[in-house]
Motif scaffolding. Sequence first.
Motif, PDB file in Angstrom:
ATOM      1  N   ALA A 172     -47.250  15.409  15.135  1.00 38.09           N
ATOM      2  CA  ALA A 172     -45.832  15.762  15.267  1.00 38.09           C
ATOM      3  C   ALA A 172     -45.559  16.528  16.558  1.00 38.09           C
ATOM      4  CB  ALA A 172     -45.387  16.585  14.064  1.00 38.09           C
ATOM      5  N   LYS A 173     -46.607  17.126  17.133  1.00 39.26           N
ATOM      6  CA  LYS A 173     -46.461  17.902  18.364  1.00 39.26           C
ATOM      7  C   LYS A 173     -46.691  17.056  19.623  1.00 39.26           C
ATOM      8  CE  LYS A 173     -48.422  21.882  15.896  1.00 39.26           C
ATOM      9  NZ  LYS A 173     -49.557  22.838  15.859  1.00 39.26           N
ATOM     10  N   VAL A 174     -47.093  15.803  19.438  1.00 41.12           N
ATOM     11  CA  VAL A 174     -47.474  14.969  20.573  1.00 41.12           C
ATOM     12  C   VAL A 174     -46.275  14.156  21.064  1.00 41.12           C
ATOM     13  CG1 VAL A 174     -48.914  13.045  21.339  1.00 41.12           C
ATOM     14  CG2 VAL A 174     -49.876  14.824  19.843  1.00 41.12           C
ATOM     15  N   ALA A 175     -45.855  14.442  22.277  1.00 41.09           N
ATOM     16  CA  ALA A 175     -44.763  13.707  22.914  1.00 41.09           C
ATOM     17  C   ALA A 175     -44.931  13.847  24.417  1.00 41.09           C
ATOM     18  CB  ALA A 175     -43.408  14.239  22.467  1.00 41.09           C
ATOM     19  N   GLY A 176     -44.419  12.884  25.146  1.00 37.58           N
ATOM     20  CA  GLY A 176     -44.539  12.957  26.598  1.00 37.58           C
ATOM     21  C   GLY A 176     -43.959  11.734  27.259  1.00 37.58           C
ATOM     22  N   GLU A 177     -44.403  11.492  28.489  1.00 38.22           N
ATOM     23  CA  GLU A 177     -43.966  10.337  29.248  1.00 38.22           C
ATOM     24  C   GLU A 177     -45.178   9.625  29.829  1.00 38.22           C
ATOM     25  OE1 GLU A 177     -41.232  11.283  32.314  1.00 38.22           O
ATOM     26  OE2 GLU A 177     -39.650  11.981  30.956  1.00 38.22           O
ATOM     27  N   THR A 178     -45.093   8.324  29.914  1.00 40.04           N
ATOM     28  CA  THR A 178     -46.132   7.544  30.578  1.00 40.04           C
ATOM     29  C   THR A 178     -46.009   7.766  32.084  1.00 40.04           C
ATOM     30  OG1 THR A 178     -44.778   5.576  30.913  1.00 40.04           O
ATOM     31  CG2 THR A 178     -45.896   5.795  28.773  1.00 40.04           C
ATOM     32  N   PRO A 179     -47.017   7.378  32.867  1.00 39.97           N
ATOM     33  CA  PRO A 179     -46.901   7.516  34.327  1.00 39.97           C
ATOM     34  C   PRO A 179     -45.683   6.805  34.902  1.00 39.97           C
ATOM     35  CG  PRO A 179     -49.174   7.134  33.728  1.00 39.97           C
ATOM     36  CD  PRO A 179     -48.376   6.958  32.469  1.00 39.97           C
ATOM     37  N   ASN A 180     -45.164   5.806  34.189  1.00 38.68           N
ATOM     38  CA  ASN A 180     -43.976   5.095  34.651  1.00 38.68           C
ATOM     39  C   ASN A 180     -42.679   5.706  34.136  1.00 38.68           C
ATOM     40  OD1 ASN A 180     -45.422   3.209  36.145  1.00 38.68           O
ATOM     41  ND2 ASN A 180     -45.677   1.852  34.384  1.00 38.68           N
ATOM     42  N   GLY A 181     -42.795   6.841  33.413  1.00 42.78           N
ATOM     43  CA  GLY A 181     -41.605   7.550  32.997  1.00 42.78           C
ATOM     44  C   GLY A 181     -41.038   7.165  31.652  1.00 42.78           C
ATOM     45  N   GLU A 182     -41.763   6.350  30.875  1.00 42.80           N
ATOM     46  CA  GLU A 182     -41.275   5.979  29.548  1.00 42.80           C
ATOM     47  C   GLU A 182     -41.663   7.060  28.549  1.00 42.80           C
ATOM     48  OE1 GLU A 182     -41.323   2.195  26.439  1.00 42.80           O
ATOM     49  OE2 GLU A 182     -42.879   2.351  27.981  1.00 42.80           O
ATOM     50  N   LYS A 183     -40.689   7.518  27.769  1.00 45.91           N
ATOM     51  CA  LYS A 183     -40.955   8.556  26.783  1.00 45.91           C
ATOM     52  C   LYS A 183     -41.681   7.975  25.576  1.00 45.91           C
ATOM     53  CE  LYS A 183     -36.975  11.429  28.038  1.00 45.91           C
ATOM     54  NZ  LYS A 183     -37.811  12.466  28.685  1.00 45.91           N
ATOM     55  N   TYR A 184     -42.528   8.808  24.959  1.00 45.83           N
ATOM     56  CA  TYR A 184     -43.240   8.393  23.745  1.00 45.83           C
ATOM     57  C   TYR A 184     -43.409   9.592  22.834  1.00 45.83           C
ATOM     58  CZ  TYR A 184     -47.302  10.667  25.839  1.00 45.83           C
ATOM     59  OH  TYR A 184     -48.151  11.590  26.389  1.00 45.83           O
ATOM     60  N   THR A 185     -43.599   9.319  21.556  1.00 45.46           N
ATOM     61  CA  THR A 185     -44.018  10.331  20.586  1.00 45.46           C
ATOM     62  C   THR A 185     -45.074   9.684  19.698  1.00 45.46           C
ATOM     63  OG1 THR A 185     -42.486   9.784  18.780  1.00 45.46           O
ATOM     64  CG2 THR A 185     -41.662  11.239  20.527  1.00 45.46           C
ATOM     65  N   ALA A 186     -45.998  10.499  19.211  1.00 40.40           N
ATOM     66  CA  ALA A 186     -47.067   9.962  18.365  1.00 40.40           C
ATOM     67  C   ALA A 186     -46.549   9.506  17.015  1.00 40.40           C
ATOM     68  CB  ALA A 186     -48.166  11.004  18.172  1.00 40.40           C
ATOM     69  N   GLN A 187     -45.342   9.946  16.650  1.00 40.20           N
ATOM     70  CA  GLN A 187     -44.779   9.554  15.361  1.00 40.20           C
ATOM     71  C   GLN A 187     -43.800   8.386  15.472  1.00 40.20           C
ATOM     72  OE1 GLN A 187     -43.442  13.452  13.747  1.00 40.20           O
ATOM     73  NE2 GLN A 187     -45.125  13.233  12.293  1.00 40.20           N
ATOM     74  N   ASP A 188     -43.774   7.758  16.622  1.00 48.15           N
ATOM     75  CA  ASP A 188     -42.979   6.536  16.780  1.00 48.15           C
ATOM     76  C   ASP A 188     -43.506   5.504  15.777  1.00 48.15           C
ATOM     77  OD1 ASP A 188     -42.065   3.984  17.560  1.00 48.15           O
ATOM     78  OD2 ASP A 188     -41.963   4.567  19.671  1.00 48.15           O
ATOM     79  N   PRO A 189     -42.667   4.999  14.866  1.00 45.20           N
ATOM     80  CA  PRO A 189     -43.155   4.051  13.847  1.00 45.20           C
ATOM     81  C   PRO A 189     -43.879   2.849  14.437  1.00 45.20           C
ATOM     82  CG  PRO A 189     -40.940   4.779  13.310  1.00 45.20           C
ATOM     83  CD  PRO A 189     -41.237   5.316  14.681  1.00 45.20           C
ATOM     84  N   GLU A 190     -43.408   2.353  15.572  1.00 39.27           N
ATOM     85  CA  GLU A 190     -44.062   1.190  16.181  1.00 39.27           C
ATOM     86  C   GLU A 190     -45.495   1.515  16.581  1.00 39.27           C
ATOM     87  OE1 GLU A 190     -42.502  -2.223  19.083  1.00 39.27           O
ATOM     88  OE2 GLU A 190     -42.670  -0.286  20.118  1.00 39.27           O
ATOM     89  N   LEU A 191     -45.715   2.711  17.112  1.00 40.34           N
ATOM     90  CA  LEU A 191     -47.054   3.101  17.542  1.00 40.34           C
ATOM     91  C   LEU A 191     -47.950   3.425  16.354  1.00 40.34           C
ATOM     92  CD1 LEU A 191     -46.249   5.301  20.677  1.00 40.34           C
ATOM     93  CD2 LEU A 191     -46.477   2.813  20.478  1.00 40.34           C
ATOM     94  N   LEU A 192     -47.410   4.128  15.355  1.00 35.20           N
ATOM     95  CA  LEU A 192     -48.181   4.406  14.141  1.00 35.20           C
ATOM     96  C   LEU A 192     -48.645   3.101  13.489  1.00 35.20           C
ATOM     97  CD1 LEU A 192     -46.151   7.264  12.384  1.00 35.20           C
ATOM     98  CD2 LEU A 192     -48.496   7.423  13.236  1.00 35.20           C
TER      99      LEU A 192
END
Length: 296
Positions: free
Chosen positions: A117-137
């Motif tokens: 729940a604490k994991v969030a950031g941006e890829t080197p290309n500037g796309e935002k992400y979170t570890a709780q994104d349903p698609e990634l989970l």
Amino acid sequence: MNEHASITKPATRTYQKSTTPTKIDFTRPEGEEAICAPGSMHWRIFKNSIAMGIGGVAAVLLEFADARIRSGVWDHSVYPVDPIGRSQRTGMAAMLGVYGPKSMAQRVIGGVNRMHAKVAGETPNGEKYTAQDPELLDWVSATAQYGFLTAYDRFVHKLSEEEKLDYWTGGDEIAKLYGVTEIPHSEADFLVMMERLVPRFEPHQINSDFLEIVSSGKARPQIPAFIHRALARAAVDILPPIVREKLDLGPEWNLSLPERLMVKFIGRQADKKVDTESPAYQAALRLGLPGNTAWQ
């Protein structure tokens, strides 16, 4: 240099501390059931260290194909400085889900979820992400399902369609504890999920570095290096062809016929060897069953 250019580059970030114990007593508390029942396909497959090793490497490659997951792992875990330790803890969490006492599995998975729940950031290309994104989970869970099953089927024992279905449908409770919402119940379902993500997949130096670490045998130096190289190539071998193409894993990662025969041999030998220290054996004792239940 790109901050993601090398897996061995010293890191200066603050990492999330793992909540997964490195050592677990699977024999306690006496009588407490596991999430997966003895005799299930999960008990059968997860006892095999070769299938788990090959499948786990393949799963990581499938996950790292997506920049959001690759960046999340790189920027928020100890993976850049301790890839082997991180992989071992991930493997322990998988074993706990299958063989561990249900209450402990729920507690540890809850801790993993709170950390994510604490994991969030941006890829080197500037796309935002979170570890709780349903698609990634969903994708991370699916890659593990695919990797372990395919490795066992390809390099240990050919499974029937009924056995495969039992496996694909037998891990739903574990997946849901992690917050997974889309759970593939066949390889066809997995490939449909993969096709949605394939346009995102890209080659990266981290993938090559990861395979080189696996090939080096640093995790288990007592095993000859040529076996580690064959296992790494076996992991590449079970990737769907489009993924291997997208990751630009060329002929240097082809599994030769002698290597294929060797991997199958050691995979089958591992399936016969009853390991009294393994989670599978200890979990059976906890349940009052013969220790070799998973081998029967």
